[in-house]
Enzyme design. Structure first.
Site, PDB file in Angstrom:
ATOM      1  N   HIS A 221      40.152  48.700 -14.067  1.00  0.00           N
ATOM      2  CA  HIS A 221      41.184  48.710 -15.899  1.00  0.00           C
ATOM      3  C   HIS A 221      41.757  50.123 -15.874  1.00  0.00           C
ATOM      4  O   HIS A 221      41.982  50.889 -16.456  1.00  0.00           O
ATOM      5  CB  HIS A 221      40.501  48.526 -17.356  1.00  0.00           C
ATOM      6  CG  HIS A 221      40.591  46.275 -17.029  1.00  0.00           C
ATOM      7  ND1 HIS A 221      38.944  46.472 -17.283  1.00  0.00           N
ATOM      8  CD2 HIS A 221      40.723  45.619 -17.377  1.00  0.00           C
ATOM      9  CE1 HIS A 221      39.486  45.160 -17.062  1.00  0.00           C
ATOM     10  NE2 HIS A 221      40.264  44.883 -17.263  1.00  0.00           N
ATOM     11  N   ASP A 550      69.658  68.571  21.386  1.00  0.00           N
ATOM     12  CA  ASP A 550      68.116  66.760  21.479  1.00  0.00           C
ATOM     13  C   ASP A 550      67.076  66.970  22.250  1.00  0.00           C
ATOM     14  O   ASP A 550      67.234  67.076  23.726  1.00  0.00           O
ATOM     15  CB  ASP A 550      69.855  65.489  22.553  1.00  0.00           C
ATOM     16  CG  ASP A 550      68.477  64.312  22.547  1.00  0.00           C
ATOM     17  OD1 ASP A 550      68.234  63.644  21.632  1.00  0.00           O
ATOM     18  OD2 ASP A 550      68.184  64.023  23.795  1.00  0.00           O
ATOM     19  N   GLY A 552      65.311  64.892  24.031  1.00  0.00           N
ATOM     20  CA  GLY A 552      65.154  64.092  24.856  1.00  0.00           C
ATOM     21  C   GLY A 552      65.697  64.968  26.673  1.00  0.00           C
ATOM     22  O   GLY A 552      65.576  64.727  27.525  1.00  0.00           O
TER      23      GLY A 552
HETATM   24  P1  ADP Z   1      61.979  57.014  19.677  1.00  0.00           P
HETATM   25  O1  ADP Z   1      60.726  57.942  18.395  1.00  0.00           O
HETATM   26  O2  ADP Z   1      62.853  57.497  18.955  1.00  0.00           O
HETATM   27  O3  ADP Z   1      61.366  55.558  20.426  1.00  0.00           O
HETATM   28  P2  ADP Z   1      61.463  59.195  21.636  1.00  0.00           P
HETATM   29  O4  ADP Z   1      60.872  59.672  20.444  1.00  0.00           O
HETATM   30  O5  ADP Z   1      60.647  58.164  22.585  1.00  0.00           O
HETATM   31  O6  ADP Z   1      62.438  58.155  21.253  1.00  0.00           O
HETATM   32  O7  ADP Z   1      62.753  59.517  22.449  1.00  0.00           O
HETATM   33  C1  ADP Z   1      63.703  60.574  22.060  1.00  0.00           C
HETATM   34  C2  ADP Z   1      64.638  60.095  23.337  1.00  0.00           C
HETATM   35  O8  ADP Z   1      64.893  59.633  23.707  1.00  0.00           O
HETATM   36  C3  ADP Z   1      66.238  61.464  22.161  1.00  0.00           C
HETATM   37  O9  ADP Z   1      65.901  62.344  22.165  1.00  0.00           O
HETATM   38  C4  ADP Z   1      67.064  60.856  23.509  1.00  0.00           C
HETATM   39  O10 ADP Z   1      67.506  62.114  24.560  1.00  0.00           O
HETATM   40  C5  ADP Z   1      66.341  59.708  24.101  1.00  0.00           C
HETATM   41  N1  ADP Z   1      67.424  58.448  23.475  1.00  0.00           N
HETATM   42  C6  ADP Z   1      66.963  58.109  22.432  1.00  0.00           C
HETATM   43  N2  ADP Z   1      68.015  56.419  22.692  1.00  0.00           N
HETATM   44  C7  ADP Z   1      68.223  56.928  23.697  1.00  0.00           C
HETATM   45  C8  ADP Z   1      69.406  55.567  24.530  1.00  0.00           C
HETATM   46  N3  ADP Z   1      69.818  54.847  24.371  1.00  0.00           N
HETATM   47  N4  ADP Z   1      69.851  56.106  25.828  1.00  0.00           N
HETATM   48  C9  ADP Z   1      69.009  57.150  27.051  1.00  0.00           C
HETATM   49  N5  ADP Z   1      68.549  58.758  26.088  1.00  0.00           N
HETATM   50  C10 ADP Z   1      67.917  57.382  24.396  1.00  0.00           C
END
Ligand code: ADP
Ligand code: MG
Length: 571
Positions: A221, A550, A552
């Site tokens: 509660h 970015d 990646g």
């Molecule tokens: P998430 O956390 O979204 O699953 P990650 O952190 O492993 O992805 O990777 C992020 C990176 O993936 C981004 O910074 C970008 O460079 C790359 N990325 C995202 N989508 C795509 C895509 N469709 N094709 C290629 N690279 C991608």
């Protein structure tokens, strides 16, 4: 206070209205807060004892969720955390009573005892056979202390189930009451809260807990418990609760029990599973046989985060009653079996051909190691970049790939079959890295491996062709093109620059060509800062990603530079 309600005074009727509307097997007695079995009259006419429980609301799915064939005939709901009135209980008795009589199952709270007790007395005077049993399963309070007696907690649901099954068998009121009483006497429950809860009418939490504090042995509660302590790992909390219950029930090795892992309302299912797993392990270690176990939200305290654990002594008869069919919204009928062997061996991946291994002094190995070292070092930077525009896991994904490759590199195939080395790296990444970048890097390495294997050679031009194929693989799987603000914005120009520079130098100046690739990747990655994300998680951030590169693409630039300097030091 934030709650999905219409108004504070309508919480209980609105809730019961929704519950009844969704369940053809239930009726809401007009103008009341009583949920009855739609077939209550037929069951009474067959000579079944009617079962009624109830109490304050806020403990959903108790008790309306347990109304139905095989469990309760009616549930009387009071205001949140407030006993229903005597007349409400009386109305419920009159609604479901038949010649076999009525059993009231009451949690041990003063208000509930008085209102159910007085209603029973009045009903008896009207000629209805009524018995009442009290559930007081809270082992946090001493059995005979200076208090209003042990409270009734989630173990009450076991009493509903067992008494309900006994009543459905057509047993007499005396028998059903005795079975319920014996069950209640064989129960122990104890809980722990991680957060308080807020009664809608009060508008603020019943008590306060610091960030790392938990409340042991609380009621349901929103009242404080018997002791406050620091947060501990789930396994330790589970162990302490079980130790107390085992001691209270005087359970010994080889005793048989049913276990109920109960969510007090705000606990994620994942944490509930962690607790359930810990509880089963603890009981196994103490040689107590868990014959049945359930985990879920059975008797809650509004949105309180926390759990209670209940143990019930069982024999074959009680097990049969627990297993008996019941048609209610909240009791998970036909479940409760405990897995004997819950872990199954995973399928074994095909073993890579034995033979020569990647030698320590090969340039291929040094390049791989340099790339891995660079990604490990880049983890914090990539994490920070991905936190800004994504979900922050890129650094961890890349370093996990690097760590796994370094951990397995001694088992990689010989540099004489570089395609096979790339293929193995791809397999490592495929296995250990999820997310978006995992499969994209895996496809990159796989496509490159195919080109190298098919060309049968591994000159600079072959590696350049492999790199181009790798980039095409990323586009094929991920659908990203230059300008979409992904790693492709670094990969694509880098592959093109590598090829152009090689053509220009007649394929001779590898370092110059690699420099051109690194430069192109660097400027490609930089340019992503002014691109609006259209793919991947960044796309949810939209224009807020502007001004930040970015992650990646930045990673690509880093590992390309690492390849170049590794090859340069070897030259
Ligand atoms: P998430 O956390 O979204 O699953 P990650 O952190 O492993 O992805 O990777 C992020 C990176 O993936 C981004 O910074 C970008 O460079 C790359 N990325 C995202 N989508 C795509 C895509 N469709 N094709 C290629 N690279 C991608
Ligand atoms: Mg991410």
């Amino acid at each position: 206070m934030k709650k999905l309600i219409n108004d504070v005074s309508g919480v209980v009727p609105d809730m019961l209205d929704g519950l009844a509307a969704l369940n053809p097997g239930l009726s809401l007695l007009q103008g009341s807060t009583i949920i009855v079995r739609a077939d209550a009259e037929a069951a009474a006419a067959r000579g079944e004892v009617a079962l009624i429980s109830g109490g304050g609301s806020g403990h959903e799915p108790a008790h309306g969720g347990y109304v139905g064939p095989g469990m309760l005939s009616a549930a009387v709901a009071g205001e949140v955390f407030t006993s229903p009135s005597t007349d409400a209980v009386l109305d419920a008795i009159r609604a479901v009573a038949g010649p076999a009589g009525v059993l009231l199952i009451v949690k041990n709270y003063t208000g509930d005892r008085f209102n159910f007790g007085l209603a029973a007395e009045i009903a008896r005077a009207e000629g209805i056979a009524v018995e009442m049993i009290i559930v007081a399963d809270d082992v946090a309070l001493s059995a005979h202390g200076e208090h209003a007696g042990r409270r009734g907690l989630a173990g009450t649901v076991f009493v509903h189930k067992i008494a309900g099954a006994a009543a459905a068998e057509g047993r007499s009121l005396r028998e059903v009451a005795q079975i319920a009483r014996d069950t209640a006497a064989s129960l122990g429950t104890m809980g722990v809260a991680l957060t308080p809860c807020t009664v809608p009418a009060a508008g603020k939490p019943g008590f306060e807990l610091a960030d790392n504090e938990i409340e042991w042995g609380l009621g349901i509660h929103g009242e404080p418990g018997v002791e406050r302590g620091a947060l501990e790992p789930a396994g330790q909390i589970t162990g302490r609760l079980l130790a107390k219950i085992i001691d209270d029930l005087a359970l010994k090795p080889d005793d048989r029990v049913a276990l109920l892992v109960n969510n007090l309302g705000g606990t994620p299912s994942s944490e509930l599973s962690i607790v359930a797993g810990s509880a089963l392990r603890y009981l196994r270690e103490h040689k107590i046989h868990v014959e049945r176990a359930w985990s879920g939200t059975f008797l809650s305290a509004l949105e309180m985060a926390g759990i209670s654990l209940t143990l019930l002594r069982v024999d074959d008869q009680r097990l049969a009653w627990l297993d008996a069919a019941a048609q209610t919204t909240a009791w998970p009928a036909l479940s409760g079996r405990v897995a004997q062997a819950s872990v199954k061996p995973a399928p074994v991946a095909p073993v890579t051909a034995s033979g020569a291994r990647l030698s320590r002094d090969s340039s291929l190995r040094r390049v791989i190691e340099a790339v891995c070292a660079c990604l490990l070092e880049a983890e914090p930077v990539l994490t920070e970049m991905d936190q800004r525009v994504g979900d922050g896991d890129l650094g961890i994904s890349m370093s996990r790939a690097a760590r796994s490759i370094l951990g397995e590199i001694d088992t990689y195939p010989s540099e004489k079959t570089p395609g096979a080395v790339l293929r193995t790296m791809s397999a490592t990444i495929r296995r250990v890295v999820g997310g978006t970048s995992g499969p994209l890097y895996a496809v990159m390495l796989l496509r490159a491996a195919v080109v190298i294997e098919q060309s049968g050679e591994s000159g600079t031009k072959d590696w350049s062709a492999a790199f181009t194929a790798a980039v095409d693989g990323v586009t094929a799987l991920g659908g990203a093109h230059p300008g979409d603000r992904t790693m492709v914005d670094a990969l694509h120009p880098a592959a093109a620059a590598l090829q152009t520079a090689l053509v220009k130098s007649g394929g001779i100046d590898t370092d110059e060509a690699l420099k051109a690739a690194v430069d192109a990747a660097t400027s490609g990655a930089t340019q992503t800062a002014s691109m609006t994300p259209r793919l991947g998680r960044s796309s949810y951030v939209g224009d807020r990603a502007l001004g930040f590169a970015d992650p990646g693409a930045h990673a690509v630039r880093l590992w390309l530079a690492a390849i170049r300097s590794a090859l340069d030091t070897q030259a």
